[in-house]
Design an enzyme around this catalytic site. Sequence first.
Site, PDB file in Angstrom:
ATOM      1  N   LYS A 133       0.719  -0.982   0.070  1.00 14.30           N
ATOM      2  CA  LYS A 133       0.022  -0.148  -0.140  1.00 14.30           C
ATOM      3  C   LYS A 133       0.860   1.317  -0.154  1.00 14.30           C
ATOM      4  O   LYS A 133       2.036   0.993   0.552  1.00 14.30           O
ATOM      5  CB  LYS A 133      -0.779  -0.041   1.094  1.00 14.30           C
ATOM      6  CG  LYS A 133      -2.079  -0.920   1.386  1.00 14.30           C
ATOM      7  CD  LYS A 133      -2.749  -0.786   2.642  1.00 14.30           C
ATOM      8  CE  LYS A 133      -4.009  -1.898   2.418  1.00 14.30           C
ATOM      9  NZ  LYS A 133      -5.053  -1.464   1.678  1.00 14.30           N
ATOM     10  N   ARG A 177     -10.567 -11.264   1.929  1.00 16.05           N
ATOM     11  CA  ARG A 177     -11.375 -12.441   1.295  1.00 16.05           C
ATOM     12  C   ARG A 177     -10.721 -13.764   1.357  1.00 16.05           C
ATOM     13  O   ARG A 177     -11.413 -14.836   1.385  1.00 16.05           O
ATOM     14  CB  ARG A 177     -11.932 -11.924   0.044  1.00 16.05           C
ATOM     15  CG  ARG A 177     -10.716 -11.747  -1.086  1.00 16.05           C
ATOM     16  CD  ARG A 177     -10.982 -10.878  -2.076  1.00 16.05           C
ATOM     17  NE  ARG A 177     -11.327  -9.293  -2.065  1.00 16.05           N
ATOM     18  CZ  ARG A 177     -11.667  -8.370  -2.827  1.00 16.05           C
ATOM     19  NH1 ARG A 177     -11.801  -9.020  -4.041  1.00 16.05           N
ATOM     20  NH2 ARG A 177     -11.588  -7.284  -2.397  1.00 16.05           N
TER      21      ARG A 177
HETATM   22  N1  BES Z   1      -7.970  -3.584   4.463  1.00 14.96           N
HETATM   23  C1  BES Z   1      -8.348  -3.089   3.119  1.00 14.96           C
HETATM   24  C2  BES Z   1      -9.669  -2.319   2.653  1.00 14.96           C
HETATM   25  C3  BES Z   1      -9.611  -1.247   3.702  1.00 14.96           C
HETATM   26  C4  BES Z   1      -9.138   0.125   2.994  1.00 14.96           C
HETATM   27  C5  BES Z   1     -10.045  -1.212   5.039  1.00 14.96           C
HETATM   28  C6  BES Z   1      -9.117   1.328   3.771  1.00 14.96           C
HETATM   29  C7  BES Z   1     -10.123   0.187   5.711  1.00 14.96           C
HETATM   30  C8  BES Z   1      -9.527   1.310   5.237  1.00 14.96           C
HETATM   31  C9  BES Z   1      -8.320  -4.426   2.151  1.00 14.96           C
HETATM   32  O1  BES Z   1      -7.476  -5.479   2.458  1.00 14.96           O
HETATM   33  C10 BES Z   1      -7.921  -3.877   0.913  1.00 14.96           C
HETATM   34  O2  BES Z   1      -6.784  -3.441   0.865  1.00 14.96           O
HETATM   35  N2  BES Z   1      -8.477  -3.774  -0.220  1.00 14.96           N
HETATM   36  C11 BES Z   1      -8.336  -3.539  -1.544  1.00 14.96           C
HETATM   37  C12 BES Z   1      -8.787  -4.512  -2.497  1.00 14.96           C
HETATM   38  C13 BES Z   1      -8.479  -4.330  -4.053  1.00 14.96           C
HETATM   39  C14 BES Z   1      -7.027  -4.737  -3.995  1.00 14.96           C
HETATM   40  C15 BES Z   1      -9.495  -5.214  -4.771  1.00 14.96           C
HETATM   41  C16 BES Z   1      -8.772  -2.208  -1.897  1.00 14.96           C
HETATM   42  O3  BES Z   1     -10.019  -1.760  -1.338  1.00 14.96           O
HETATM   43  O4  BES Z   1      -8.089  -1.339  -2.426  1.00 14.96           O
HETATM   44 ZN    ZN Z   2      -5.753  -5.011   1.733  1.00 16.17          ZN
END
Ligand code: BES
Ligand code: ZN
Length: 497
Positions: free
Chosen positions: A279, A353
């Site tokens: 990230k 997931r």
């Molecule tokens: N933990 C994150 C989602 C999240 C983002 C929670 C901001 C709380 C605040 C999750 O694991 C994630 O990174 N999701 C990705 C999915 C994508 C790669 C399909 C996202 O939302 O960008």
């Molecule tokens: Zn994630």
Amino acid sequence: MKVSVQNISLTKFRCDLLIVNIFEKVKKLGGATGVIDDALENHITKLISSGEIEGKLGEKTLIHIFGNLPACRVVVVGLGKREEFDLDKARVAAAAGIRVGKQVKAKKVATIIHGAGIGGFDIAEAAQATVEGAILGAYEFDGHKSEKSEIRNPKSEIKELIIVEKDKRKIKNVKVGARIGEIVANAENNARDLVNSPSNKVTPTYFAKYAQKMAKAVGLKCTVLDPEKKGMMAIQAIAKGSKEPAKLVVLQTRASTRGPRIALIGKGVTFDAGGISLKPSKKLWQMKIDMAGAAAVVETMRAISQLKLKKNVIAVIPLTENMPGGGASKPGDVVSSLSGITTEIISTDAEGRMILADAITYAKRLGAKVIVDCATLTGGCITALGETASGIMGNSDKLIEDFEEAAEKTGEKIWHLPLFKEYKKYLRSTVADQKNCTEGMGASPSVGGTFLHKFVGDTPWVHLDIAGTANISIAKGYLKKGATGVPVRTLVEFLKA
Ligand code: BES
Ligand code: ZN
Ligand code: ZN
């Protein structure tokens, strides 16, 4: 803060602060506030006439008392417009009152029940909402500061909250409501503590021990499993980039419980760095909150045990970090799972997931007839619904309606998002049964739900995406900025019904 109920007249009660209320545009005071106004020689009425008290929701007016009442102070909190009043406004008013208590360093605070008089709500429900608002509103994350600030100083903490009700016939119901409110709000605050805590403290191992301790304290069965030994390859695919070993916590209500087995599953990523699909660094520190689903589930189990709910509930909580270590899974990898379903990893950041997939399969093997999962799953859910509402998806309209009803009562807003079958094709893979996410197409909360659906199959199921609601950047009502403990109260309400 100890909560109790007393059958006594307000004008006779000795305390540091007495909380009464008023609706907007009320000129002539009645009920409990009227009684206090009489004792104060219509001082409150005068403040209304002069315009200082308007009764706006959350407004608070502090009055120091010199002799006319045994109470040292009275605070008049606003309930807002009478026609807009609901139990969530009672929580907001209770929080406003209790915060004044903290400010004036009160130890013993008494309150009337918000919403039971001209508010017209059931007395037990109004008492519950009043206690919830007070406990949630008083919450402060102590954290790890070596120097406690004034307000955090335990010496200035409110020790007692007393619900004062003068009608003896109502006391039994008030006690029932107040006790429920105390249990669920404390559980929600515990969940907030877990989520607000840093990830170097709340590791999978720490969380598993926390669950064991909680289970012992309330009489739940608890097992901690090693996902690797159990063949949970989807969890392992995420855990192998970290030095911290993954855990799977299973909590179970005792054998005397009846009815179809309901499984609660909570995403427990104690830190989500994104893995190899790292990230951006700007908000990375916030990813300690990625175990909010797990925190809500563990505390829901505590609450339902304390409430002695005779329901057959299990919790399955997968716990891991998502780190980019040398052993980490890489985009393009294909991994298996407990169910045998294979996944092509497109982004290692779509890790929630993956771990939920194995937890779902395990819950089904334990005989779950209904599955509820909650997870900080997608940033897309925040884009769609903001910090205001959680997304709800599922394969059972009836279950979704049940949750909508429960959320209506708790004030923890949820919004139904679709699981159109069209989304499936975006997860089609040439090398595995499905991809873990799309290569750029939108609808991310729904695509996340679609991925989970494959593991759930036909078992009635709902998925709550709490990415936006688990942690808020701006305070709202009775909730401070930071972890909210969502959706503990809604899960309890759903299970109660
Ligand atoms: N933990 C994150 C989602 C999240 C983002 C929670 C901001 C709380 C605040 C999750 O694991 C994630 O990174 N999701 C990705 C999915 C994508 C790669 C399909 C996202 O939302 O960008
Ligand atoms: Zn994630
Ligand atoms: Zn995540």
